[in-house]
Design a protein around this motif. Structure first.
Motif, mmCIF file in Angstrom:
data_model
loop_
_atom_site.group_PDB
_atom_site.id
_atom_site.type_symbol
_atom_site.label_atom_id
_atom_site.label_comp_id
_atom_site.label_asym_id
_atom_site.label_seq_id
_atom_site.Cartn_x
_atom_site.Cartn_y
_atom_site.Cartn_z
ATOM 1 N N SER A 33 0.706 -0.977 -0.077
ATOM 2 C CA SER A 33 0.087 -0.292 0.182
ATOM 3 C C SER A 33 0.761 1.357 0.388
ATOM 4 O O SER A 33 0.471 2.195 -0.672
ATOM 5 C CB SER A 33 -1.089 -0.250 0.777
ATOM 6 N N GLY A 34 2.280 1.637 0.561
ATOM 7 C CA GLY A 34 2.382 2.035 0.623
ATOM 8 C C GLY A 34 3.319 3.101 -0.794
ATOM 9 O O GLY A 34 3.405 3.794 -0.579
ATOM 10 N N GLY A 35 4.411 1.665 -0.617
ATOM 11 C CA GLY A 35 4.634 1.612 -1.926
ATOM 12 C C GLY A 35 4.459 2.024 -3.477
ATOM 13 O O GLY A 35 4.477 2.963 -4.171
ATOM 14 N N LEU A 36 3.246 2.055 -3.247
ATOM 15 C CA LEU A 36 1.984 1.877 -4.347
ATOM 16 C C LEU A 36 2.580 3.283 -4.165
ATOM 17 O O LEU A 36 1.631 4.218 -5.175
ATOM 18 C CB LEU A 36 1.897 1.086 -4.498
ATOM 19 N N SER A 37 1.570 3.829 -3.310
ATOM 20 C CA SER A 37 0.883 4.967 -3.369
ATOM 21 C C SER A 37 1.992 5.793 -3.513
ATOM 22 O O SER A 37 1.620 6.607 -3.938
ATOM 23 C CB SER A 37 0.073 5.332 -2.328
ATOM 24 N N VAL A 38 3.216 5.797 -3.336
ATOM 25 C CA VAL A 38 4.371 6.695 -3.384
ATOM 26 C C VAL A 38 4.788 6.600 -5.232
ATOM 27 O O VAL A 38 5.171 7.774 -5.647
ATOM 28 C CB VAL A 38 5.392 6.291 -2.059
ATOM 29 N N ILE A 79 2.347 11.901 3.755
ATOM 30 C CA ILE A 79 3.544 12.921 4.117
ATOM 31 C C ILE A 79 4.506 12.766 3.583
ATOM 32 O O ILE A 79 5.059 13.985 2.977
ATOM 33 C CB ILE A 79 3.480 12.242 5.270
ATOM 34 N N ILE A 80 5.270 11.352 3.166
ATOM 35 C CA ILE A 80 6.105 11.690 1.919
ATOM 36 C C ILE A 80 5.910 12.322 0.655
ATOM 37 O O ILE A 80 7.225 13.473 0.103
ATOM 38 C CB ILE A 80 6.491 10.158 1.820
ATOM 39 N N LEU A 81 5.436 12.397 0.107
ATOM 40 C CA LEU A 81 4.851 12.969 -1.687
ATOM 41 C C LEU A 81 4.614 14.837 -0.621
ATOM 42 O O LEU A 81 5.633 15.402 -1.845
ATOM 43 C CB LEU A 81 3.842 12.252 -1.556
ATOM 44 N N ASN A 82 4.427 14.584 -0.006
ATOM 45 C CA ASN A 82 4.252 16.295 0.662
ATOM 46 C C ASN A 82 5.500 17.057 0.808
ATOM 47 O O ASN A 82 6.324 18.405 0.476
ATOM 48 C CB ASN A 82 3.509 16.637 1.638
ATOM 49 N N LYS A 103 4.826 16.888 8.956
ATOM 50 C CA LYS A 103 5.032 15.923 10.647
ATOM 51 C C LYS A 103 3.914 14.776 10.717
ATOM 52 O O LYS A 103 2.434 15.113 10.405
ATOM 53 C CB LYS A 103 5.375 16.122 11.512
ATOM 54 N N LEU A 104 4.378 13.613 11.155
ATOM 55 C CA LEU A 104 3.549 12.208 11.479
ATOM 56 C C LEU A 104 2.669 12.778 12.882
ATOM 57 O O LEU A 104 3.336 13.479 13.658
ATOM 58 C CB LEU A 104 4.839 10.898 11.835
ATOM 59 N N ASN A 105 1.289 12.923 12.005
ATOM 60 C CA ASN A 105 0.443 12.726 13.246
ATOM 61 C C ASN A 105 -0.541 12.166 13.571
ATOM 62 O O ASN A 105 -1.043 12.399 12.803
ATOM 63 C CB ASN A 105 0.281 14.574 13.572
#
Length: 482
Positions: free
Chosen positions: A19-24, A327-330, A339-341
């Protein structure tokens, strides 16, 4: 076939295709950033969610619900005969996976502009990784390698018919007696599904209840329903050893022990991160207590390497991985970093009834010294709950304390009810956007949709604010303007 690598360099390397790798990776490719995505095999594209988790488990739960609904129809005179064909049930699960897999495979990713490399990646430098002896480098590297189910480590485990989420969806024969170890979300979902499909299920749990991260006053309602369906629970107990391929010795916290017989064992005792093959030290990435050291922007101690999903050591949900991805893409494109929240995070355990939780818990609010009011309401008088027989359901909301003219906001909450994960979506939206509870109070709901319960909780809260002084004021206003 997947696209062949002509160049060892790219803008971004993504390791992992869940999920994470594909979204990025997919977003970066769409805007023209060169992406190399490394995944162990084509079948592992989609990650744990597609292959061993969310998708197959929800498909199996759907089958189990159909079976249970058929049994419940006997109340109205319909007779159910026969047993579940587990191979047909699993064939349904596989068919639903393949629908999604059409857009989650190496060839499709290549068509989207991603260079796909199949194999296991390990770091060979600060900005480079090696796969089968070939070196790939990039400006940024995203680690999205997920997690694995924790294995049960007790004597005799090698003798038993052992299942976890990586192989339970490939069973050929339904166990007549299934022993479930662990009462977290995975264990409870599988326990109920297998019980409904025809297994006699026993759950052994070290703790004193189910779903330790949810409100225990709500989990007790689910527990009662599971017990009514025939699932047996042993709390404050642990497996000592397997004395044979079909028997386990269980020891309770009070010292007494007893034997349990079974045909199969499903283990859901948490998940672990597999970090060693990545050779993180070669990239200057620190690890502490078997977790990667990260900052609040999901960066490792090598600022060009970021983490996304389970490997972050944070909440292990597919939607948490997607949240990390945003968050990473932003932060890859904007000088205004995010930031992670997790204050607005939510999760659902897809049992029947479901338990859904979002926002801040009562303990978190107390620990932070935040003043709040707790709204607690059952569904006994809700008309939809009456017609659909779930008057046992219950919801809890935490809202900011406010006076007559002060904006009151939803801080968090939980619900146990059929389809609770759907019912709380508007509450999650209000919580995320900081909306006043009046956004729920003033909404016009078609009668009798199930989500009207959200408004009922707010209406009851406002009714309690009708003090004698306010009533006198309203009476005076009526005499003047009425």
């Amino acid at each position: 076939m997947h696209k062949k690598v002509n160049s060892t360099n790219s803008d971004v390397i993504v390791i992992g295709a869940g999920s994470g790798g594909l979204s990025v990776g997919l977003f970066l490719a769409k805007v023209g950033i060169s992406v190399i995505m490394i995944v162990k095999s084509d079948k592992e594209v989609g990650g744990e969610c597609l292959n061993d988790g969310c998708v197959p488990s929800k498909a199996l739960i759907h089958v189990a619900r159909q079976v249970n609904a058929a049994r419940e129809a006997e109340f109205f005179g319909i007779k159910l005969v026969g047993e579940v064909d587990i191979q047909k049930a699993m064939a349904y699960v596989y068919a639903q996976q393949e629908v999604i897999r059409k857009h989650e495979n190496a060839a499709w990713l290549s068509d989207q502009g991603i260079t796909v490399v199949l194999g296991e990646a390990s770091f060979s430098g600060k900005n480079e990784v090696t796969v089968d002896g070939k070196i790939f480098s990039a400006k940024k590297i995203i680690l999205a390698t997920g997690s694995k189910p924790r294995k049960l480590q007790i004597d005799g485990v090698e003798k038993v018919n052992y299942f976890d989420n990586e192989n339970i969806f490939h069973i050929k024969k339904l166990p007549k007696k299934l022993l479930v170890v662990g009462a977290g979300p995975i264990g409870i979902e599988i326990a109920q599904a297998m019980c409904r499909l025809g297994s006699k299920v026993t759950v052994v749990q070290k703790g004193h209840g189910i779903l330790a991260h949810d409100d225990q006053s709500l989990t007790s309602i689910l527990l009662k329903k599971l017990q009514e369906e025939g699932i047996v629970f042993h709390f404050n107990a642990s497996l000592e050893k397997f004395t044979s391929p079909t028997e386990a010795l269980v020891k309770k916290d009070n010292g007494e022990d007893f034997a349990l017989s079974f045909d199969g064992v499903f283990v859901g005792v948490g998940r672990i991160l597999v970090l060693e093959p990545l050779k993180l030290a070669l990239a200057g990435i620190e690890v502490k207590d078997h977790k990667i050291v990260i900052d609040d922007q999901l960066r490792t101690t090598n600022k060009n390497v970021l983490v996304c999903g389970d490997i972050a050591g944070d909440l292990q949900f597919s939607h948490a991985a997607e949240f990390h991805g945003r968050i990473i893409l932003n932060n890859l494109f904007s000088p205004i970093t995010k930031k992670l929240n997790n204050d607005h995070m939510s999760w659902v355990t897809f049992t029947d009834p479901e338990i859904a939780t979002f926002g801040l818990s009562e303990k978190q609010l107390q620990d932070r010294g935040i003043s709040f009011e707790k709204l607690d309401q059952d569904f006994s008088d809700d008309h939809r709950a009456v017609t659909d027989t779930y008057r046992y359901a219950r919801t809890i909301l935490y809202i900011t304390k406010g006076g007559l003219f002060k904006k009151e906001k939803i801080l968090g909450g939980s619900m146990v009810a059929p389809n609770a994960g759907e019912l709380i979506q508007e509450l999650i939206l209000a919580n995320t956007l900081g909306l006043s509870i009046n956004s729920i109070f003033n909404k016009i709901y078609p009668y009798p949709v199930a989500t009207r319960i959200n408004q009922q909780v707010i209406v009851r809260h406002k009714q309690k604010k009708l003090t004698s002084g306010l009533k006198k004021l309203l009476n005076a206003a009526f005499k003047i303007f009425g």
